[in-house]
Design an enzyme around this catalytic site. Structure first.
Site, PDB file in Angstrom:
ATOM      1  N   LYS A 180      41.818  47.544  78.158  1.00  0.00           N
ATOM      2  CA  LYS A 180      40.296  48.403  79.235  1.00  0.00           C
ATOM      3  C   LYS A 180      39.110  48.929  78.547  1.00  0.00           C
ATOM      4  CE  LYS A 180      42.429  51.184  82.067  1.00  0.00           C
ATOM      5  NZ  LYS A 180      43.785  50.927  81.456  1.00  0.00           N
ATOM      6  N   GLY A 223      46.658  50.913  77.640  1.00  0.00           N
ATOM      7  CA  GLY A 223      47.069  50.143  76.776  1.00  0.00           C
ATOM      8  C   GLY A 223      47.016  48.640  76.678  1.00  0.00           C
ATOM      9  N   SER A 273      43.225  53.665  87.942  1.00  0.00           N
ATOM     10  CA  SER A 273      42.641  53.409  88.692  1.00  0.00           C
ATOM     11  C   SER A 273      44.188  52.460  89.822  1.00  0.00           C
ATOM     12  CB  SER A 273      41.670  52.272  89.321  1.00  0.00           C
ATOM     13  OG  SER A 273      41.143  51.888  88.759  1.00  0.00           O
TER      14      SER A 273
HETATM   15  N1  LIG Z   1      50.561  60.288  83.436  1.00  0.00           N
HETATM   16  C1  LIG Z   1      49.193  59.557  82.965  1.00  0.00           C
HETATM   17  N2  LIG Z   1      49.764  58.533  82.980  1.00  0.00           N
HETATM   18  C2  LIG Z   1      48.397  57.862  83.130  1.00  0.00           C
HETATM   19  N3  LIG Z   1      48.121  58.059  81.821  1.00  0.00           N
HETATM   20  C3  LIG Z   1      47.941  58.719  81.358  1.00  0.00           C
HETATM   21  C4  LIG Z   1      48.828  59.840  82.232  1.00  0.00           C
HETATM   22  N4  LIG Z   1      48.806  61.088  81.020  1.00  0.00           N
HETATM   23  C5  LIG Z   1      47.902  61.133  80.500  1.00  0.00           C
HETATM   24  N5  LIG Z   1      47.488  59.757  80.291  1.00  0.00           N
HETATM   25  C6  LIG Z   1      45.884  58.887  79.256  1.00  0.00           C
HETATM   26  O1  LIG Z   1      45.080  59.176  81.223  1.00  0.00           O
HETATM   27  C7  LIG Z   1      44.532  57.789  81.052  1.00  0.00           C
HETATM   28  C8  LIG Z   1      44.008  57.182  82.072  1.00  0.00           C
HETATM   29  O2  LIG Z   1      43.095  57.936  82.823  1.00  0.00           O
HETATM   30  P1  LIG Z   1      42.747  57.227  84.104  1.00  0.00           P
HETATM   31  O3  LIG Z   1      41.439  58.098  84.717  1.00  0.00           O
HETATM   32  O4  LIG Z   1      41.990  55.940  83.497  1.00  0.00           O
HETATM   33  O5  LIG Z   1      43.458  57.177  85.247  1.00  0.00           O
HETATM   34  S1  LIG Z   1      43.723  57.056  86.527  1.00  0.00           S
HETATM   35  O6  LIG Z   1      42.977  56.077  86.944  1.00  0.00           O
HETATM   36  O7  LIG Z   1      43.177  58.352  87.150  1.00  0.00           O
HETATM   37  O8  LIG Z   1      45.523  57.099  86.943  1.00  0.00           O
HETATM   38  C9  LIG Z   1      45.367  57.188  79.419  1.00  0.00           C
HETATM   39  O9  LIG Z   1      44.421  56.567  78.986  1.00  0.00           O
HETATM   40  P2  LIG Z   1      44.338  54.311  79.410  1.00  0.00           P
HETATM   41  O10 LIG Z   1      45.512  54.264  78.152  1.00  0.00           O
HETATM   42  O11 LIG Z   1      43.016  54.236  78.303  1.00  0.00           O
HETATM   43  O12 LIG Z   1      44.539  54.071  80.359  1.00  0.00           O
HETATM   44  C10 LIG Z   1      46.203  58.525  79.022  1.00  0.00           C
HETATM   45  O13 LIG Z   1      45.248  58.168  77.643  1.00  0.00           O
HETATM   46  N1  LIG Z   2      43.769  40.463  73.150  1.00  0.00           N
HETATM   47  C1  LIG Z   2      43.693  41.546  73.582  1.00  0.00           C
HETATM   48  N2  LIG Z   2      42.689  42.460  74.334  1.00  0.00           N
HETATM   49  C2  LIG Z   2      42.599  43.954  74.222  1.00  0.00           C
HETATM   50  N3  LIG Z   2      43.421  44.174  73.860  1.00  0.00           N
HETATM   51  C3  LIG Z   2      44.493  43.845  72.989  1.00  0.00           C
HETATM   52  C4  LIG Z   2      44.415  42.764  72.502  1.00  0.00           C
HETATM   53  N4  LIG Z   2      45.619  42.511  71.885  1.00  0.00           N
HETATM   54  C5  LIG Z   2      45.558  42.684  71.229  1.00  0.00           C
HETATM   55  N5  LIG Z   2      44.784  44.783  72.097  1.00  0.00           N
HETATM   56  C6  LIG Z   2      45.313  46.073  71.624  1.00  0.00           C
HETATM   57  O1  LIG Z   2      45.603  46.938  72.739  1.00  0.00           O
HETATM   58  C7  LIG Z   2      45.180  48.173  72.508  1.00  0.00           C
HETATM   59  C8  LIG Z   2      44.691  47.933  74.202  1.00  0.00           C
HETATM   60  O2  LIG Z   2      44.152  49.783  73.730  1.00  0.00           O
HETATM   61  P1  LIG Z   2      42.797  49.820  74.869  1.00  0.00           P
HETATM   62  O3  LIG Z   2      41.940  49.598  74.762  1.00  0.00           O
HETATM   63  O4  LIG Z   2      42.814  51.630  74.563  1.00  0.00           O
HETATM   64  O5  LIG Z   2      43.824  50.214  76.301  1.00  0.00           O
HETATM   65  P2  LIG Z   2      44.264  50.666  77.693  1.00  0.00           P
HETATM   66  O6  LIG Z   2      41.926  51.174  77.829  1.00  0.00           O
HETATM   67  O7  LIG Z   2      44.198  49.868  79.035  1.00  0.00           O
HETATM   68  O8  LIG Z   2      44.659  52.093  77.695  1.00  0.00           O
HETATM   69  C9  LIG Z   2      44.634  48.013  71.492  1.00  0.00           C
HETATM   70  O9  LIG Z   2      44.601  48.758  70.737  1.00  0.00           O
HETATM   71  C10 LIG Z   2      44.260  47.039  71.306  1.00  0.00           C
HETATM   72  O10 LIG Z   2      43.946  46.717  69.731  1.00  0.00           O
END
Ligand SMILES: Nc1ncnc2c1ncn2[C@@H]1O[C@H](COP(=O)(O)OS(=O)(=O)O)[C@@H](OP(=O)(O)O)[C@H]1O
Ligand SMILES: Nc1ncnc2c1ncn2[C@@H]1O[C@H](COP(=O)(O)OP(=O)(O)O)[C@@H](O)[C@H]1O
Length: 200
Positions: free
Chosen positions: A40, A37, A108
């Site tokens: 990225k 969140g 990561s």
């Molecule tokens: N336990 C747990 N911890 C963190 N994240 C979780 C977990 N379970 C599911 N997810 C979902 O998987 C996304 C992260 O995957 P990644 O491959 O980026 O993780 S890692 O680098 O291997 O730690 C992550 O996506 P992003 O929100 O885009 O970061 C989550 O949607």
């Molecule tokens: N300045 C900003 N830069 C990037 N995302 C933002 C920003 N402000 C609010 N957001 C919101 O935060 C959330 C980021 O989610 P996401 O890109 O999926 O994160 P991640 O890939 O790290 O899990 C999105 O809903 C995006 O619209």
């Protein structure tokens, strides 16, 4: 896992440098790291669009997507996360060899795993982009409802809640998505690529 034996490296007749010259820009990996969140995916998607529009050859690897295919056999234990990042480092290395500006968007969480990828790619071709955002702000956004599930105990070992995130020590670029707009974050990375001569 058994190791391969009797294998010999076979060089191509087109080099990475020749591919870079044809593309008119250098290749490198932009390694986005940060909490779930933090932004990225959002920042890397917007950045890739801008780079594509100015003629840069790109490819984006995203945690959620790669875990549907190449890494579908991996979960979120520390060992599986390490293997996830090891594979992504190897794939990114191939893409950089292919002449692409490669954007990876994975939590990561372990410094050692990111540093292994850095060592594989080499200092000039590994650009660590720390997507800094407080866990409170990420939890407030909770775009996939995962923090809520983690707080409710439905997901165990969730990064930032009950699993660690080790902040980068000296990232090449830091963006603060709880302080900057999306456009500002994208510009910070483009400025870095231009100042360091990766793109024109
Ligand atoms: N336990 C747990 N911890 C963190 N994240 C979780 C977990 N379970 C599911 N997810 C979902 O998987 C996304 C992260 O995957 P990644 O491959 O980026 O993780 S890692 O680098 O291997 O730690 C992550 O996506 P992003 O929100 O885009 O970061 C989550 O949607
Ligand atoms: N300045 C900003 N830069 C990037 N995302 C933002 C920003 N402000 C609010 N957001 C919101 O935060 C959330 C980021 O989610 P996401 O890109 O999926 O994160 P991640 O890939 O790290 O899990 C999105 O809903 C995006 O619209």
């Amino acid at each position: 896992m058994s190791e391969s034996t009797n294998i010999v490296w076979h060089d191509s007749e087109v080099t990475k440098q020749e591919r870079q010259e044809q593309n008119n820009h250098k290749s490198a990996v932009l390694w986005f790291t940060g909490l779930s969140g933090s932004g990225k995916s959002t920042v890397s998607v917007a950045l890739e669009k801008e780079l594509h529009e100015i003629g840069v050859h790109t490819y984006r690897l995203d945690g959620d997507n790669v875990r549907h295919g190449l890494n579908k056999n991996l979960g979120f234990s520390p060992e599986d996360r390490t293997e996830n990042i090891r594979r992504i480092g190897e794939v990114a290395n191939l893409m950089v060899d292919a002449g692409l500006v490669t954007l990876t968007a994975f939590i990561s969480p372990y410094r050692e795993d990111r540093d292994r990828a850095r060592k594989l790619l080499g200092e000039k071709e590994f650009i660590e982009v720390y997507v800094k955002c407080s866990v409170e702000a990420c939890e407030e956004r909770d775009p996939k409802g995962l923090y809520k599930k983690a707080r409710a105990g439905e997901i165990k070992g969730f990064t930032g809640i009950d699993a660690p995130y080790e902040e980068p020590v000296e990232p090449e670029v830091t963006i603060e998505t709880d302080k900057q707009t999306l456009e500002e974050s994208v510009q910070v990375v483009i400025d870095h690529l231009q100042q360091k001569g990766y793109i024109g």
